[in-house]
Write an enzyme that holds these catalytic residues in place. Sequence first.
Site, mmCIF file in Angstrom:
data_model
loop_
_atom_site.group_PDB
_atom_site.id
_atom_site.type_symbol
_atom_site.label_atom_id
_atom_site.label_comp_id
_atom_site.label_asym_id
_atom_site.label_seq_id
_atom_site.Cartn_x
_atom_site.Cartn_y
_atom_site.Cartn_z
ATOM 1 N N GLN A 1 0.819 -1.212 0.000
ATOM 2 C CA GLN A 1 0.000 0.000 0.000
ATOM 3 C C GLN A 1 0.854 1.263 0.000
ATOM 4 O O GLN A 1 1.560 1.518 0.970
ATOM 5 C CB GLN A 1 -0.873 -0.030 1.263
ATOM 6 C CG GLN A 1 -1.812 1.137 1.422
ATOM 7 C CD GLN A 1 -2.687 0.967 2.665
ATOM 8 O OE1 GLN A 1 -2.245 0.435 3.678
ATOM 9 N NE2 GLN A 1 -3.920 1.400 2.594
ATOM 10 N N GLY A 2 0.790 2.046 -1.068
ATOM 11 C CA GLY A 2 1.595 3.262 -1.162
ATOM 12 C C GLY A 2 0.787 4.506 -0.843
ATOM 13 O O GLY A 2 0.397 5.256 -1.739
ATOM 14 N N TYR A 3 0.564 4.749 0.431
ATOM 15 C CA TYR A 3 -0.211 5.925 0.861
ATOM 16 C C TYR A 3 0.675 6.966 1.547
ATOM 17 O O TYR A 3 0.907 8.038 1.026
ATOM 18 C CB TYR A 3 -1.308 5.493 1.849
ATOM 19 C CG TYR A 3 -2.585 4.984 1.219
ATOM 20 C CD1 TYR A 3 -2.624 4.549 -0.096
ATOM 21 C CD2 TYR A 3 -3.756 4.921 1.963
ATOM 22 C CE1 TYR A 3 -3.792 4.070 -0.654
ATOM 23 C CE2 TYR A 3 -4.940 4.447 1.406
ATOM 24 C CZ TYR A 3 -4.960 4.025 0.105
ATOM 25 O OH TYR A 3 -6.114 3.555 -0.429
ATOM 26 N N SER A 4 1.182 6.623 2.756
ATOM 27 C CA SER A 4 1.893 7.627 3.561
ATOM 28 C C SER A 4 3.159 8.123 2.878
ATOM 29 O O SER A 4 3.796 7.384 2.124
ATOM 30 C CB SER A 4 2.292 7.037 4.914
ATOM 31 O OG SER A 4 1.165 6.724 5.675
ATOM 32 N N SER B 1 4.339 -1.305 4.428
ATOM 33 C CA SER B 1 4.523 -2.625 5.025
ATOM 34 C C SER B 1 4.752 -3.682 3.950
ATOM 35 O O SER B 1 4.037 -3.721 2.947
ATOM 36 C CB SER B 1 3.298 -3.010 5.859
ATOM 37 O OG SER B 1 3.215 -2.180 6.981
ATOM 38 N N GLU C 1 -10.184 -1.859 5.195
ATOM 39 C CA GLU C 1 -9.088 -2.087 6.130
ATOM 40 C C GLU C 1 -9.627 -2.267 7.540
ATOM 41 O O GLU C 1 -9.056 -2.970 8.357
ATOM 42 C CB GLU C 1 -8.111 -0.907 6.071
ATOM 43 C CG GLU C 1 -6.887 -1.100 6.972
ATOM 44 C CD GLU C 1 -5.779 -0.086 6.705
ATOM 45 O OE1 GLU C 1 -6.041 0.899 5.999
ATOM 46 O OE2 GLU C 1 -4.672 -0.293 7.214
ATOM 47 N N ASN D 1 -4.569 7.356 17.353
ATOM 48 C CA ASN D 1 -5.699 7.552 18.266
ATOM 49 C C ASN D 1 -6.204 8.993 18.213
ATOM 50 O O ASN D 1 -7.399 9.242 18.335
ATOM 51 C CB ASN D 1 -5.285 7.219 19.706
ATOM 52 C CG ASN D 1 -5.403 5.735 20.002
ATOM 53 O OD1 ASN D 1 -5.570 4.922 19.092
ATOM 54 N ND2 ASN D 1 -5.327 5.388 21.271
#
Lengths: 392, 310
Positions: A128-131, A163, A246, A370
Amino acid sequence: MKLGFSDMEEAFRRECASWFEDQMSGEFADIRGIANLVDKPERRKAWERRLAEHRYSCIGWPIAWGGRDATLNEQVIFAEEYARAGAPNRLNHMGVELLGPTLLALGSSEQKARFLPAIAEGTAIWCQGYSEPGAGSDLAAIRTRARRDDGEWVIEGQKIWTSLAQFADMIFVLARTEDGTSGREGLSFLLVDLDQPGIEIRPIRQINGEAEFNEVFFDGARCPVENMVGAEGEGWTVSTTLLSFERGISTLGQQMQFRNELDAVIAAARRNGKTADPVFRQRLAEAEIGLRLMRYGALRMLADGKGGALAGAALTYKIQWASWRRALGELAMDVLGQEGEIAPADAEGWPLLTNLYLYSRADTIYGGTNQIQRNLIAERGLGLPREPRGNA
Amino acid sequence: MDFRLPPESVELAEAVREYLAGTHGPDVLRRLDAGGNRDLRIWQGLVEMGLTGLLVPESEGGLGMTLLGGALIARECGRACLAEPLVDTALVAVPWLIARGETDDLAVIAAGEKLVALPHAVNPWVADGEGEELASVDPLRNLVAAPEDAGDDPLLLDLGALMSAAQLVGLAEAMLDQAVAYAQVREQFGHAIGGFQAIKHKLADVAVALEFVRPVLWRAAQAMDDGLTSAPLHVSHAKYAATDAAYLAAESAIQVHGAMGYTYEVDLHFWMKRAWALAGAWGDRNFHYHRIEDAALGGAHPLGPQHTFA
């Protein structure tokens, strides 16, 4: 409301349990109960293929795409038995649980035909290439750019906290495709092959010494224009659809893992006599209450959801489980006392409870901290005014 | 009553803080982690500061300080995440030897030529001792298995717990400083994240916890200096409160750093792991909790307003 499972469902449970037990005590005994995500990647790839051979790789998908069209209850049962047997965390979690359902919902028929079979067969591992370094909690601040060139997207930029990228074949990337845009506008969702010269992957070492996540650098990496999911500039919508998966059905198996972890904490307390101590009896009982609370809560939320995605009320689930597990990690260390400081020197990794304490530090951070979760609950759930923001 | 700290102890602690800040930064921790764990040059610097002789009487070549003065230095060792076994030798073993009248080695210890690693039945290990090696979660801590005949001397336990508590306070303060510094430079949503209440309130809670743990620590050190029968209760209170504050500081600092806080590349984890290790040393949280419980409910210590400061 009807709780409990039907005879057919119980039969499916026995079938799952018996098959997992065969595999985990037989050919795949060497990867049984691995607590981390990085050991023995080749064996875990073999395990993905074995699941596929048995049509167990993506049971919630339609039969036409290699799934079993499993009902919600069947998926719950499958996830429970998977975790109960100590089968390892799925190397292709991102492909099976996140990208697959997203493509089924929003992908073109060509995209489904091109990408779904390899996921179902366990031959294409996705990440997953998000952040990005500057786009964490503020995900919409993405700066990775993609421009069109001769029928392809050409990508420049950097992703981080990706990840399992070091084991993956493909990556889904949120990139800015429109000049002069900021925030959620002008983003597109692209499917990119990792095996090409324009991509470099560098592992990041975690505090527990393992390297599960990575930096992924794009320097002229390419993908065909038809690898864009959804419309150009509509990537944010696609990405939020994916995020709803997710936090969905895939969390139920996680609860069985939590059950195993709580049991391990209780076993440690029995071993060193702490179960005779009222302070620990109360804290362990509170952990048990917290686990049941999560379980009933998640089952109830899923009952209102669609296609394995949690319903809107499920905004609350991530903070609930992450906070519970972080507290369990602390309880584990209090139960172990001085013993908790001792870590083995061998390469097998740290003991389950030590790893639990460390890993649970990250639970309240990844997938939305959080703090971000509370803002979402307050702003989307309660309708409170949005926090003042900058130019983004 | 006078709850002020002695100025000469505070001045020395400030000098030690400055010295360690200049010579024992994160780069040193990384070098030690990469190989060796211990560095004679660091030890020699501590000796030259006179720190090995802090509690050694002046007649034996030391500074003859009190345990309160020693606790102020142990706090600085925690703040710097010092790996050398200074606290165990100079602040735990020395006063214990003096109390037992075993003064033969004091001059050699003050000169930095002898390390003393004392086993105690409450610890399943000896830090920087000799024997079968054990791995600690703290990469800069060297442990060996405790001998089976380790004694359970109560004074030794209290000295070990007091100085661990002092280090935990220093560790917590350092983690709060790192988190505050990060919150001032890391930007999301167009602002430094420290500007968001979710972050600043979290850090403010740590500051409050630390503000209230420090006096408990000083009280415990003074109680030991004064030889009060209630000293073990005060020490347990200090160890318990310092452990909680250090856990809170570690958890909050990691959270404020986000995913960066979970990496080996960010320095924070050295402090977090030392706090984790010391939380279990010389009586874990539960051990000290029960000593407080016994003292409060068991009748050993008189209750009531006239005894509040006893």
